[in-house]
Design an enzyme around this catalytic site. Structure first.
Site, PDB file in Angstrom:
ATOM      1  N   TYR A 110      24.742  28.801 -17.538  1.00  0.00           N
ATOM      2  CA  TYR A 110      23.317  29.135 -17.464  1.00  0.00           C
ATOM      3  C   TYR A 110      22.979  30.040 -18.642  1.00  0.00           C
ATOM      4  CZ  TYR A 110      18.962  30.739 -15.098  1.00  0.00           C
ATOM      5  OH  TYR A 110      17.666  31.041 -14.757  1.00  0.00           O
ATOM      6  N   CYS A 111      22.022  29.624 -19.473  1.00  0.00           N
ATOM      7  CA  CYS A 111      21.522  30.415 -20.597  1.00  0.00           C
ATOM      8  C   CYS A 111      22.678  30.825 -21.521  1.00  0.00           C
ATOM      9  CB  CYS A 111      20.740  31.613 -20.070  1.00  0.00           C
ATOM     10  SG  CYS A 111      19.830  32.538 -21.336  1.00  0.00           S
ATOM     11  N   VAL A 112      22.846  32.124 -21.785  1.00  0.00           N
ATOM     12  CA  VAL A 112      23.924  32.569 -22.673  1.00  0.00           C
ATOM     13  C   VAL A 112      25.283  32.200 -22.090  1.00  0.00           C
ATOM     14  CG1 VAL A 112      24.927  34.541 -23.878  1.00  0.00           C
ATOM     15  CG2 VAL A 112      22.467  34.456 -23.485  1.00  0.00           C
ATOM     16  N   LEU A 171      22.235  24.778 -18.158  1.00  0.00           N
ATOM     17  CA  LEU A 171      20.902  25.137 -17.704  1.00  0.00           C
ATOM     18  C   LEU A 171      20.236  26.035 -18.736  1.00  0.00           C
ATOM     19  CD1 LEU A 171      21.749  26.068 -13.982  1.00  0.00           C
ATOM     20  CD2 LEU A 171      21.291  23.803 -14.961  1.00  0.00           C
TER      21      LEU A 171
END
Length: 568
Positions: free
Chosen positions: A299-301, A327
């Site tokens: 998710y993200c980073v 994501l």
């Protein structure tokens, strides 16, 4: 910026807009702003006189209509949420709001006419002017906010006293808190999915969750959340927990809980987070589950770190991923959104010198700084509205788990943060095929597992077209799905709530807008589509594994673990 003229030198919500004056005053301010040094900014303000005359004429016409409405005592109505209360309909305060909105709109129109060739410089100037406009709203000030004034009278001044207490508390914490700190407690009414911490090192705890169904796939799902905030965005309350949803679908779930960095790991690097974080978590999950291949989600980073880890393992001849879900993740930072306005060589070099290890100076990038920055990306929705409610009206913000999580930020080690800023936002090195990570040459083109990419249409942190760009780097069969809403609400959208929508397209053309042109919109959450896709790479179902951990990795403590509860 200490010597720069204030924004108010060229914009006032309460004075009529004069195009030529605004242009010259804005030119002066930009000339002194450090963000624009080294650029021929005077050339930006060479706007054709005919354009200025047209803008001024159109403004004057709308201003005259506004004046007539005031003189005839007609009530005001607004679609802007800041001014929808009945108190804003009266002529005095309604005219202030209407003039502010009119001035703001024409200031932005003037900005659009500036011949700025650099996309980044235009983005920076637009961001700053949007901050100015948001700060200048009459709703932000006691003497021009009728709702705050009425509340002060009704409470005999108690609302103002409460507002001062809220302000003092937020100043002490160093952040504008959008949810009361006592509204939730991690492990009590947040992050309550049962499980055990089965491994930890100085960077992370690894949680294995207890099964939630009568049968279970053999292949586990390993989830890597962002290190910038705490993992429980994926395990809020039971009805909105992606972790619990995956368990209910029959997936054995492991999850990384990153440590809130302190002085003991202030010198940790990006390589440390990849080697001792991502790769270590993969190895432990493989060992406990007995499965060589895993379903992986970032998710993200967390997705950026996970992809780097898989790239390093690929360079070492290892392919542990049966599937990869990313994501709202950037791998190609060409379209990095509004966060890009904060990154240039001068800023990154300064961070490297002060906290990144330059000259032996190690430190932490403070979570409050990151949280405040994210809030200012949407100033009307995540900053000024809370200031109005808390400080002017003396009200507590409503308890909302998403906002509690948003305020529960974490610190990052300086070297890790600086590497990330330089090699992603500044230099966009991850897609080059030449970047060194953990002693290996990172080639994301070697990642050929089935991949599920999620972008969200209104994301102000990871623009969906930037998330889509990963489809051009990764070489396996790829499905891209676009969710409605933004970076958080577009991801945390459980099917049971039947909210929002998402778009799918079986084809994957090279351009994101071509993809969207052929996409079909579906009501509700994308979670069900993902679950159907993930089941294809999860192996057979069998009896759930109820004994968590293993002889090599015995349970250490109950989920959610101690790392997620760490504060300063």
């Amino acid at each position: 910026m200490d010597n720069a003229p204030p924004f108010t030198a060229f914009f006032s919500a309460n004075m009529p807009f004069v195009a030529r004056a605004a242009l010259e005053q804005l030119r002066t301010w930009v000339r002194h702003n450090p963000w624009f040094q080294g650029n021929n900014t005077d050339a930006w303000f060479e706007v054709d006189s005919a354009i200025l005359d047209r803008l001024q004429a159109e403004y004057s016409g709308e201003w005259a209509q506004l004046g007539m409405q005031v003189l005839t005592l007609q009530p005001f109505t607004f679609s802007d949420s800041r001014f929808t209360g009945s108190a804003w309909s009266q002529p005095l305060f309604g005219s202030l709001a209407a003039l502010y909105l009119l001035n703001s709109r024409f200031l932005m129109r003037l900005l659009d006419e500036l011949p700025i060739e650099s996309g980044k410089m235009r983005q920076r100037l637009t961001f700053l002017v949007e901050q100015l406009i948001a700060a200048g709203a009459p709703s932000n000030y006691l003497n021009s906010n009728p709702e705050a004034l009425e509340r002060a009278v009704a409470t005999q001044g108690a609302s103002l006293f409460s507002g001062l207490l809220h302000l003092a508390s937020d100043m002490h914490e160093g952040k504008l808190r959008q949810c009361d700190s006592g509204a939730f407690e991690v492990g009590v009414n947040l992050a309550t999915t049962p499980g055990q911490v089965v491994f930890q090192n100085p960077l992370l705890q690894l949680i294995q969750y207890a099964p939630q169904g009568e049968t279970q796939f053999k292949r586990p799902l390993l989830i890597v959340p962002p290190a910038i905030n705490k993992f429980y965005i994926l395990d809020l309350q039971p009805e909105s927990s992606l972790v619990r949803y995956a368990l209910e679908q029959g997936h054995p779930v492991f999850l990384v809980s990153w440590r809130n960095a302190d002085a003991s790991i202030a010198n940790a690097t990006w390589d440390d987070y990849v080697e001792k974080g991502i790769i270590e978590a993969i190895k432990v999950t493989q060992s406990i589950s007995g499965q060589e291949q895993l379903n992986l989600l970032g998710y993200c980073v967390g997705g950026t770190l996970l992809s780097c880890g898989l790239g390093v393992l690929a360079a070492r001849g290892e392919k542990p991923a049966a599937s990869l879900t990313l994501l709202v993740t950037l791998l190609d930072f060409e379209d990095a959104g509004v966060l890009n306005v904060f990154v240039d060589e001068e800023i990154v070099s300064y961070r490297e010198r002060t906290i990144g290890g330059g000259g032996g100076n190690y430190g932490l990038f403070r979570g409050e700084d990151m949280g405040n920055t994210f809030s200012l990306l949407r100033p009307n929705e995540l900053w000024w509205n809370y200031g109005v409610e808390k400080y002017l009206k003396g009200q507590k913000p409503r308890p909302l788990d998403l906002l509690y999580w948003n305020n529960d930020s974490t610190h990052l080690p300086g070297p890790m943060y600086c590497w990330y800023m330089r090699h992603t936002y500044l230099q966009n090195d991850l897609k080059s095929g030449k970047q060194q990570v953990c002693g290996e040459t990172l080639d994301l083109g070697k990642l050929d597992m089935p991949t599920y990419l999620v972008g969200t249409r209104e994301d102000h942190i990871v623009p969906w077209r930037g998330a889509f760009a990963s489809s051009r780097l990764l070489k396996g069969p790829t499905r891209f799905v676009l969710g409605a809403s933004g970076h958080i609400a577009g991801v945390i959208n459980p099917p049971a709530k039947k909210k929002r929508s998402y778009w799918t397209n079986a084809e994957l053309p090279g351009a994101p807008d071509d993809w969207f042109a052929g996409a079909e919109e579906h009501a509700g959450s994308w979670w069900g589509d993902w679950a159907e896709w993930l089941a294809k790479t999860s192996g057979e179902r069998g009896v759930p594994v109820t004994n968590l951990g293993s002889s090599d990795y015995p349970p250490l403590e109950a989920a959610p673990g101690s790392y997620v509860k760490q504060r300063d």
